[in-house]
Design an enzyme around this catalytic site. Sequence first.
Site, PDB file in Angstrom:
ATOM      1  CG  ASP A   1      -1.872  -1.147   1.236  1.00  0.00           C
ATOM      2  OD1 ASP A   1      -2.107  -1.722   0.164  1.00  0.00           O
ATOM      3  OD2 ASP A   1      -2.375  -1.480   2.325  1.00  0.00           O
TER       4      ASP A   1
HETATM    5  N1  LIG Z   1       2.635   0.705  10.312  1.00  0.00           N
HETATM    6  C1  LIG Z   1       1.603   1.216  10.918  1.00  0.00           C
HETATM    7  O1  LIG Z   1       1.779   1.848  11.957  1.00  0.00           O
HETATM    8  C2  LIG Z   1       0.210   1.007  10.362  1.00  0.00           C
HETATM    9  C3  LIG Z   1      -0.883   1.305  11.184  1.00  0.00           C
HETATM   10  C4  LIG Z   1      -2.167   1.122  10.685  1.00  0.00           C
HETATM   11  C5  LIG Z   1      -2.351   0.677   9.408  1.00  0.00           C
HETATM   12  N2  LIG Z   1      -1.295   0.415   8.609  1.00  0.00           N
HETATM   13  C6  LIG Z   1      -1.529   0.022   7.246  1.00  0.00           C
HETATM   14  O2  LIG Z   1      -0.727  -1.055   6.919  1.00  0.00           O
HETATM   15  C7  LIG Z   1      -0.299  -0.916   5.564  1.00  0.00           C
HETATM   16  C8  LIG Z   1       1.200  -0.928   5.577  1.00  0.00           C
HETATM   17  O3  LIG Z   1       1.673  -0.875   4.258  1.00  0.00           O
HETATM   18  P1  LIG Z   1       2.829  -1.824   3.780  1.00  0.00           P
HETATM   19  O4  LIG Z   1       3.100  -1.439   2.381  1.00  0.00           O
HETATM   20  O5  LIG Z   1       3.942  -1.804   4.759  1.00  0.00           O
HETATM   21  O6  LIG Z   1       2.196  -3.266   3.875  1.00  0.00           O
HETATM   22  P2  LIG Z   1       0.963  -3.923   3.072  1.00  0.00           P
HETATM   23  O7  LIG Z   1       0.360  -2.959   2.133  1.00  0.00           O
HETATM   24  O8  LIG Z   1       0.091  -4.546   4.089  1.00  0.00           O
HETATM   25  O9  LIG Z   1       1.668  -4.970   2.201  1.00  0.00           O
HETATM   26  C9  LIG Z   1       2.532  -5.919   2.775  1.00  0.00           C
HETATM   27  C10 LIG Z   1       2.955  -6.862   1.680  1.00  0.00           C
HETATM   28  O10 LIG Z   1       3.966  -7.707   2.187  1.00  0.00           O
HETATM   29  C11 LIG Z   1       3.858  -8.956   1.557  1.00  0.00           C
HETATM   30  N3  LIG Z   1       4.376  -9.985   2.445  1.00  0.00           N
HETATM   31  C12 LIG Z   1       3.786 -10.513   3.540  1.00  0.00           C
HETATM   32  N4  LIG Z   1       4.572 -11.434   4.121  1.00  0.00           N
HETATM   33  C13 LIG Z   1       5.686 -11.504   3.357  1.00  0.00           C
HETATM   34  C14 LIG Z   1       6.878 -12.312   3.418  1.00  0.00           C
HETATM   35  N5  LIG Z   1       7.076 -13.206   4.407  1.00  0.00           N
HETATM   36  N6  LIG Z   1       7.813 -12.126   2.465  1.00  0.00           N
HETATM   37  C15 LIG Z   1       7.611 -11.223   1.471  1.00  0.00           C
HETATM   38  N7  LIG Z   1       6.513 -10.487   1.346  1.00  0.00           N
HETATM   39  C16 LIG Z   1       5.556 -10.615   2.290  1.00  0.00           C
HETATM   40  C17 LIG Z   1       2.401  -9.138   1.230  1.00  0.00           C
HETATM   41  O11 LIG Z   1       2.239  -9.698  -0.063  1.00  0.00           O
HETATM   42  P3  LIG Z   1       2.207 -11.292  -0.292  1.00  0.00           P
HETATM   43  O12 LIG Z   1       1.122 -11.794   0.587  1.00  0.00           O
HETATM   44  O13 LIG Z   1       1.994 -11.430  -1.733  1.00  0.00           O
HETATM   45  O14 LIG Z   1       3.564 -11.757   0.138  1.00  0.00           O
HETATM   46  C18 LIG Z   1       1.830  -7.723   1.212  1.00  0.00           C
HETATM   47  O15 LIG Z   1       1.431  -7.298  -0.058  1.00  0.00           O
HETATM   48  C19 LIG Z   1      -0.860   0.379   5.033  1.00  0.00           C
HETATM   49  O16 LIG Z   1      -2.048   0.156   4.318  1.00  0.00           O
HETATM   50  C20 LIG Z   1      -1.167   1.128   6.298  1.00  0.00           C
HETATM   51  O17 LIG Z   1      -2.243   2.029   6.155  1.00  0.00           O
HETATM   52  C21 LIG Z   1      -0.016   0.552   9.093  1.00  0.00           C
END
Ligand SMILES: NC(=O)c1ccc[n+]([C@@H]2O[C@H](COP(=O)([O-])OP(=O)(O)OC[C@H]3O[C@@H](n4cnc5c(N)ncnc54)[C@H](OP(=O)(O)O)[C@@H]3O)[C@@H](O)[C@H]2O)c1
Lengths: 461, 461, 98, 98
Positions: free
Chosen positions: B385
């Site tokens: 994301d």
């Molecule tokens: N960090 C915070 O404080 C927080 C708080 C609230 C909400 N959020 C939300 O969380 C999201 C964070 O964004 P992000 O880009 O970091 O994460 P993301 O959009 O949730 O994407 C994470 C990606 O990692 C991949 N993944 C999972 N396990 C893996 C592994 N073992 N090896 C390789 N790839 C792996 C997944 O794809 P596959 O399944 O295809 O591997 C997934 O597409 C945002 O939408 C944000 O709004 C974050």
Amino acid sequence: MTGTVTETLYLIAAGLFILALRWMSRPDTARRAVAAAVTGMLLAVGGTLISPEIVTYKWIALAAVAGIALGVPLARVPLTAVPERTGLSQAFGGMAAGLVGVAKYYLWLADGQLTHFRMAVVAGEVILGCLTATGGLLASAKLAEWMTTRPITYRGQNIVSFVLLVVAAGLGVWLTIDPTQSWAFPIVVGLALVFGVLLILPIGGADMPTVISFLNSYAGLSAVAMGFVLESKLLIAAGALDGSSGFVLSIIMCKAMNRSVTNVLFGAFGSVQAVAKRAEERTVKSATAVDAAELLSNADSVVIIPGYGMAVAQAQHRVRDLYDQLAKRGVDVKFAVHPVAGRMPGHMNVLLAEADIPYDRLVEMDDINPEMPHVGVALIIGANDVVNPAARTDEKSPIYGMPIIDADKAQTVIAIKRSMNPGFAGIENDLYYADNTLMLFGDAKAVIGDVVKQLSGEGAA
Amino acid sequence: MTGTVTETLYLIAAGLFILALRWMSRPDTARRAVAAAVTGMLLAVGGTLISPEIVTYKWIALAAVAGIALGVPLARVPLTAVPERTGLSQAFGGMAAGLVGVAKYYLWLADGQLTHFRMAVVAGEVILGCLTATGGLLASAKLAEWMTTRPITYRGQNIVSFVLLVVAAGLGVWLTIDPTQSWAFPIVVGLALVFGVLLILPIGGADMPTVISFLNSYAGLSAVAMGFVLESKLLIAAGALDGSSGFVLSIIMCKAMNRSVTNVLFGAFGSVQAVAKRAEERTVKSATAVDAAELLSNADSVVIIPGYGMAVAQAQHRVRDLYDQLAKRGVDVKFAVHPVAGRMPGHMNVLLAEADIPYDRLVEMDDINPEMPHVGVALIIGANDVVNPAARTDEKSPIYGMPIIDADKAQTVIAIKRSMNPGFAGIENDLYYADNTLMLFGDAKAVIGDVVKQLSGEGAA
Amino acid sequence: MKLDLLTALFVFMLATFLGMDIIRRVSRLLHTPLMSLTNAISSIAVVGALMLAGEAPDRLTTWLGALAVFASTTNLVSGYLITDRMLRMFKRREAPKS
Amino acid sequence: MKLDLLTALFVFMLATFLGMDIIRRVSRLLHTPLMSLTNAISSIAVVGALMLAGEAPDRLTTWLGALAVFASTTNLVSGYLITDRMLRMFKRREAPKS
Ligand SMILES: NC(=O)c1ccc[n+]([C@@H]2O[C@H](COP(=O)([O-])OP(=O)(O)OC[C@H]3O[C@@H](n4cnc5c(N)ncnc54)[C@H](OP(=O)(O)O)[C@@H]3O)[C@@H](O)[C@H]2O)c1
Ligand SMILES: NC(=O)c1ccc[n+]([C@@H]2O[C@H](COP(=O)([O-])OP(=O)(O)OC[C@H]3O[C@@H](n4cnc5c(N)ncnc54)[C@H](OP(=O)(O)O)[C@@H]3O)[C@@H](O)[C@H]2O)c1
């Protein structure tokens, strides 16, 4: 001492004061800050007036009317007089604290309620209040040039002042131990008043801005001391906000001058004898208003660097006219404001704002310096030390290490001042002898007026 | 309640806590922050232990030893488990507040000293403490994946939770009016405990980080409430510092996700059914570790963008190896850390720091974005994301308006993830279908290990 | 509502830290009005002066109190008015141009 | 040293503003250790728990107090240790290289 309603109003008032200071951090919320602070003040005053201990409103009304009668005209002074008004207002703040302290002392003495603790805080309040009162008055007089702005020094000065303070504090301690020695109290008051004078005498006119911030801090601390005396959280909190803000401002200014706090307060730095003699021996390129008008209107970009001289000459409205003329010709005009230019912190900004120059044209030193080599003309108006390249290069210079505006890096420099006399630091400025510098001698207001006339075509007539 | 020495120690402790938070603002003063906070804590505990009201140390010693016995191992968890430890610690904080509240209630009830005011603050303390206790536990369980991280929702959920809270608060008010109705007190406790669970149930795993900050705020407020109950300025001040910091952190995170606070807490956003179906129909360029190693080592500059997937795979040490290999080849490697990447605020930074990656290599989103068009390879590791260009372009997208890292602007993009499954927001990412994007499928830790082997020459053997 | 020394010190400490943190963030542009605003805020001393002048326990106290009311009111009125006057001058851009 | 409600509210207000102003300045780099530090600071609740467990007026209070001491001590110890552990990892540059 006061009821729950009053205390609640005080709590809200303190919250509003804090919000006011927070909103003061940006120009777009600053107006709201004043509204919040005024509301807080009204609530606090209202809360006090309704408290049952107040039996007569006669004297209050009289004094308040007199205060308003003096306060309104004081708020209408020209903006160049803001520094001396600030000094005066600190004196009044200190005075109020001192008076309340004196009154409380005699009240408690008569009632036999003068505990050791009360005596200690009253002594603190009176000493702080009185020295702020006379110090503020003297600072105001120096800033308004009602008296010489030169540092008044004599041998052993710091020792005399110090001894005086120690005696006053010692008497205060003695009174705390034995509060019945009432003969000592007037002496404490007197010594504190004298100490305020001695504190300011040795400080030169150009250091006054920093001193004014320090006095702000003292005035705040007097209010804190009053809060301890009257057991009022509101006074303590509001006073502490004022006290710490004055202190932080002074530190910011000292840093911008690359000087230590003790040096400003006790240094009597920049005495006149330091003026270098060889000034006349070097050649200087002098220009006329016609040359300046020509150069300025042909430049792509102009950076105007105002200094103490612009404030003294009250040239801000002429500067505004110049800005208009140049802007009309498509020249990109910016103002580079050095933090210690002018007569008090941020003073240049207020003066330029007074002349309706939009504040997004004012650029801070750190932001303009990288751009200076690409600037067509740097126009220095009554500034000297803040553009002296010796601060960068000459380790022996008294201003070495002070951050400056790099006017010398501009393609052409035009400097407006009345003579080749040095500025506050009393040292020569090589910039004025540089090949790309043209001097434009005369009073800033008059000279800029001439340049504007040239530009507007009147001069040709 | 306590003597002057104790109160003085409390004052110093409060000052040290404030200094600690101030020093925490920069990495180079942060270690000092911990020292200050620990000193403050020791002074406060010491001050309490010497106060004459304490008649027996037996239970204290026992409980303290047990606490240390549990606390030390809890501090040794792997850094990927920091979020769940934080949740647990908030639960413990809330529990302590709740227990003290309950004890004080029965103590005052027995003594007949339960004034209306005391009842009101005790009710506040118990409600806040208990809901933080169960909420923290549940959040911890979700973060540790001891239970499903999916939002658990049902129809009318918000209404049920709300009614529950209103009933608890209503009973609290009733108790305040008539403190003798002691049967209602356990019900308040029970409702608060249940409410804590209901508060967390509907929130999905990826929203937990924000929720954890909110719980921090609640834990702080419980301490404040305890301060009101025990009439302790220290508890009020320290609790308020904690409470406001948790609140500010949550706001910062919500802003970084371009979502409102209410949406995070009550939205149950990002349900799985939103996954787009057409994923398979488009073509994707898949690459091998050999290709990636080739591309990376030939690039001038590489920006690594870690995400939730890197944390889950615990790939930080492999990432460090990769960084070393590339740095050895003279490639300029930077890390672009999105504020909401990872499992809690700032979590990516800690993980990368754990792997000894110097923190001046970590660049914030706003600083890296202008540079992205000049970057050779953007290597996305388990992020989705936070690099989805739909946030910039597609107004209908649920993440529209969220600031992202502009990975798509790099000359080449390499993305490591296990499949084409979407991330938290449940939406497709066009970036992975782009012409300049190569997908490297597999677990982040394993895949990066392969790339490093290629670079170090082992892969060729 | 007696205020004991340690509580007073507590309030003092918190407000001092707060003042320092807030002021450090103020834009340099506004240092002059900031100074006149804090100045005006410290004229809260008027509250103490009012009590003295209003309780009027004896002539000396009343007079000193009234004088203190006068001094603080001057401060208060002139401080707020001039701050507002200065702030009114700060304009981002002029309406007619750009 | 009784603390009246309004003074308590005063302290609360000042500390809340202070917390907000300080936290806003914290570098994003340090948000995780910041959270564990504030967490550890809020384990100051141990002070209240100690009083209960130490005054020991009756069995129930003592037990609840001791349990609260246990909970806060856990927090305190683990909070400070882990914050320090995390901070030790933040290095500007590695000594050998560059
Ligand atoms: N960090 C915070 O404080 C927080 C708080 C609230 C909400 N959020 C939300 O969380 C999201 C964070 O964004 P992000 O880009 O970091 O994460 P993301 O959009 O949730 O994407 C994470 C990606 O990692 C991949 N993944 C999972 N396990 C893996 C592994 N073992 N090896 C390789 N790839 C792996 C997944 O794809 P596959 O399944 O295809 O591997 C997934 O597409 C945002 O939408 C944000 O709004 C974050
Ligand atoms: N602003 C503060 O808050 C503050 C506080 C403490 C100390 N200071 C010190 O004050 C100095 C400020 O630097 P600065 O460059 O602004 O001033 P400066 O170095 O004092 O120079 C001012 C120049 O203005 C010229 N001038 C005076 N009246 C003039 C008039 N009517 N028309 C035209 N020119 C006139 C003077 O030269 P002529 O006599 O030849 O005309 C003088 O060289 C620094 O050294 C700083 O450390 C400032």
